[in-house]
Write an enzyme that holds these catalytic residues in place. Structure first.
Site, PDB file in Angstrom:
ATOM      1  N   ASN A  61       0.824  -1.209   0.000  1.00 55.27           N
ATOM      2  CA  ASN A  61       0.000   0.000   0.000  1.00 55.27           C
ATOM      3  C   ASN A  61       0.857   1.256   0.000  1.00 55.27           C
ATOM      4  O   ASN A  61       1.904   1.315   0.645  1.00 55.27           O
ATOM      5  CB  ASN A  61      -1.042   0.002   1.129  1.00 55.27           C
ATOM      6  CG  ASN A  61      -0.466  -0.256   2.510  1.00 55.27           C
ATOM      7  OD1 ASN A  61       0.488  -0.986   2.672  1.00 55.27           O
ATOM      8  ND2 ASN A  61      -1.060   0.367   3.514  1.00 55.27           N
ATOM      9  N   GLU A  63       0.397   5.269   0.559  1.00 58.46           N
ATOM     10  CA  GLU A  63      -0.529   6.286   1.062  1.00 58.46           C
ATOM     11  C   GLU A  63      -0.105   7.687   0.626  1.00 58.46           C
ATOM     12  O   GLU A  63       0.988   7.888   0.093  1.00 58.46           O
ATOM     13  CB  GLU A  63      -0.616   6.171   2.594  1.00 58.46           C
ATOM     14  CG  GLU A  63      -1.188   4.824   3.012  1.00 58.46           C
ATOM     15  CD  GLU A  63      -1.404   4.672   4.505  1.00 58.46           C
ATOM     16  OE1 GLU A  63      -0.948   5.547   5.283  1.00 58.46           O
ATOM     17  OE2 GLU A  63      -2.050   3.684   4.894  1.00 58.46           O
ATOM     18  N   CYS A  72      -4.331   0.685  -2.412  1.00 52.78           N
ATOM     19  CA  CYS A  72      -4.160  -0.558  -1.656  1.00 52.78           C
ATOM     20  C   CYS A  72      -3.080  -1.441  -2.283  1.00 52.78           C
ATOM     21  O   CYS A  72      -2.841  -1.393  -3.498  1.00 52.78           O
ATOM     22  CB  CYS A  72      -5.460  -1.357  -1.660  1.00 52.78           C
ATOM     23  SG  CYS A  72      -6.825  -0.574  -0.817  1.00 52.78           S
ATOM     24  N   GLU A  74      -3.128  -4.626  -2.931  1.00 51.51           N
ATOM     25  CA  GLU A  74      -3.616  -5.572  -3.946  1.00 51.51           C
ATOM     26  C   GLU A  74      -3.623  -4.937  -5.327  1.00 51.51           C
ATOM     27  O   GLU A  74      -3.229  -5.536  -6.320  1.00 51.51           O
ATOM     28  CB  GLU A  74      -5.053  -6.021  -3.627  1.00 51.51           C
ATOM     29  CG  GLU A  74      -5.191  -6.830  -2.364  1.00 51.51           C
ATOM     30  CD  GLU A  74      -5.420  -5.980  -1.117  1.00 51.51           C
ATOM     31  OE1 GLU A  74      -4.902  -4.844  -1.055  1.00 51.51           O
ATOM     32  OE2 GLU A  74      -6.098  -6.460  -0.219  1.00 51.51           O
ATOM     33  N   CYS A 111     -10.518  -4.823   0.374  1.00 49.59           N
ATOM     34  CA  CYS A 111     -11.658  -3.902   0.383  1.00 49.59           C
ATOM     35  C   CYS A 111     -12.500  -4.151  -0.871  1.00 49.59           C
ATOM     36  O   CYS A 111     -12.084  -4.856  -1.803  1.00 49.59           O
ATOM     37  CB  CYS A 111     -11.161  -2.457   0.412  1.00 49.59           C
ATOM     38  SG  CYS A 111     -10.442  -1.905  -1.144  1.00 49.59           S
ATOM     39  N   CYS A 114     -10.894  -3.329  -4.320  1.00 49.11           N
ATOM     40  CA  CYS A 114      -9.885  -4.320  -4.729  1.00 49.11           C
ATOM     41  C   CYS A 114     -10.559  -5.608  -5.193  1.00 49.11           C
ATOM     42  O   CYS A 114     -10.123  -6.238  -6.160  1.00 49.11           O
ATOM     43  CB  CYS A 114      -8.923  -4.618  -3.588  1.00 49.11           C
ATOM     44  SG  CYS A 114      -7.740  -3.291  -3.312  1.00 49.11           S
TER      45      CYS A 114
HETATM   46  N1  THU Z   1      -5.388  -1.377   2.442  1.00 47.86           N
HETATM   47  C1  THU Z   1      -4.857  -2.265   1.558  1.00 47.86           C
HETATM   48  O1  THU Z   1      -3.690  -2.154   1.167  1.00 47.86           O
HETATM   49  N2  THU Z   1      -5.654  -3.242   1.088  1.00 47.86           N
HETATM   50  C2  THU Z   1      -6.980  -3.382   1.398  1.00 47.86           C
HETATM   51  O2  THU Z   1      -7.672  -4.216   0.829  1.00 47.86           O
HETATM   52  C3  THU Z   1      -7.588  -2.511   2.407  1.00 47.86           C
HETATM   53  C4  THU Z   1      -6.731  -1.461   2.962  1.00 47.86           C
HETATM   54  C5  THU Z   1      -4.556  -0.277   2.896  1.00 47.86           C
HETATM   55  C6  THU Z   1      -5.068   1.082   2.480  1.00 47.86           C
HETATM   56  C7  THU Z   1      -4.469   1.975   3.540  1.00 47.86           C
HETATM   57  O3  THU Z   1      -3.156   2.333   3.139  1.00 47.86           O
HETATM   58  C8  THU Z   1      -4.371   1.076   4.761  1.00 47.86           C
HETATM   59  O4  THU Z   1      -4.501  -0.251   4.297  1.00 47.86           O
HETATM   60  C9  THU Z   1      -5.437   1.348   5.814  1.00 47.86           C
HETATM   61  O5  THU Z   1      -6.687   1.336   5.272  1.00 47.86           O
END
Ligand code: THU
Length: 158
Positions: A61, A63, A72, A74, A111, A114
């Site tokens: 991920n 940010e 994310c 994935e 999520c 994804c």
């Molecule tokens: N995140 C992912 O990398 N994958 C997911 O399916 C859900 C959330 C990340 C996004 C963000 O950087 C952190 O997790 C918190 O939500």
């Protein structure tokens, strides 16, 4: 008429119980989670994508101070995998996560956005993807095919 949908998955309580190939892919995802850029959530996610030619592409991920601009793990991983190997098929994807704040007990299930992205790649290749979701506690869920993850996807023109 009332209908029911069954979903299938395997549950494990330790990484050592997994078949070797799954365990190795989880270890790649764990490694990649360490490289996540997650200064805001402190939730580090790694994804390892196994392609049909045995290449493993990883992502994590990313940010941003403008929160929705991040992505994310994935999606970073599968977009990178298919952008750099456009003809490849995805055999399996492992996801692992850790938090700076607590020990994660629940496997990092993707999520909704994804899931939709993963579904599209599976439909495109017409071959089920194996999904391995691994929690820091050892709890791991394995499923074969995106229908187990997203039973009612959006399908354009469908
Ligand atoms: N995140 C992912 O990398 N994958 C997911 O399916 C859900 C959330 C990340 C996004 C963000 O950087 C952190 O997790 C918190 O939500």
């Amino acid at each position: 008429m009332k209908k029911k949908i069954n979903i299938c998955y395997e549950a494990y309580s330790a990484l050592s119980e997994l078949p070797d190939a799954d365990r190795l892919l989880v270890e790649r995802a764990q490694q990649s989670a360490k490289d996540a850029y997650a200064p805001y959530s402190k939730f580090h996610v790694g994804a390892a994508v196994l392609l049909d030619d045995d290449t493993v592409v990883t992502g994590n991920n990313q940010e941003n101070a403008a929160y929705p601009s991040g992505l994310c793990a994935e999606r970073v991983a599968v977009f990178y995998a298919l952008a750099s190997h456009p003809k490849a098929e995805i055999a399996a994807i492992a996801i692992a996560a850790f938090s700076d704040d607590s020990q994660l007990k629940t496997p990092p299930f993707p999520c909704g956005a994804c899931r939709q992205v993963l579904a599209e790649y599976e439909y495109r290749q017409k071959k089920p993807i194996r999904f391995i979701f691994h929690a820091q506690s050892g709890k791991t869920v394995v499923m074969e095919g995106v229908d187990n993850l997203l039973p009612f996807p959006f399908v354009s023109g469908g």
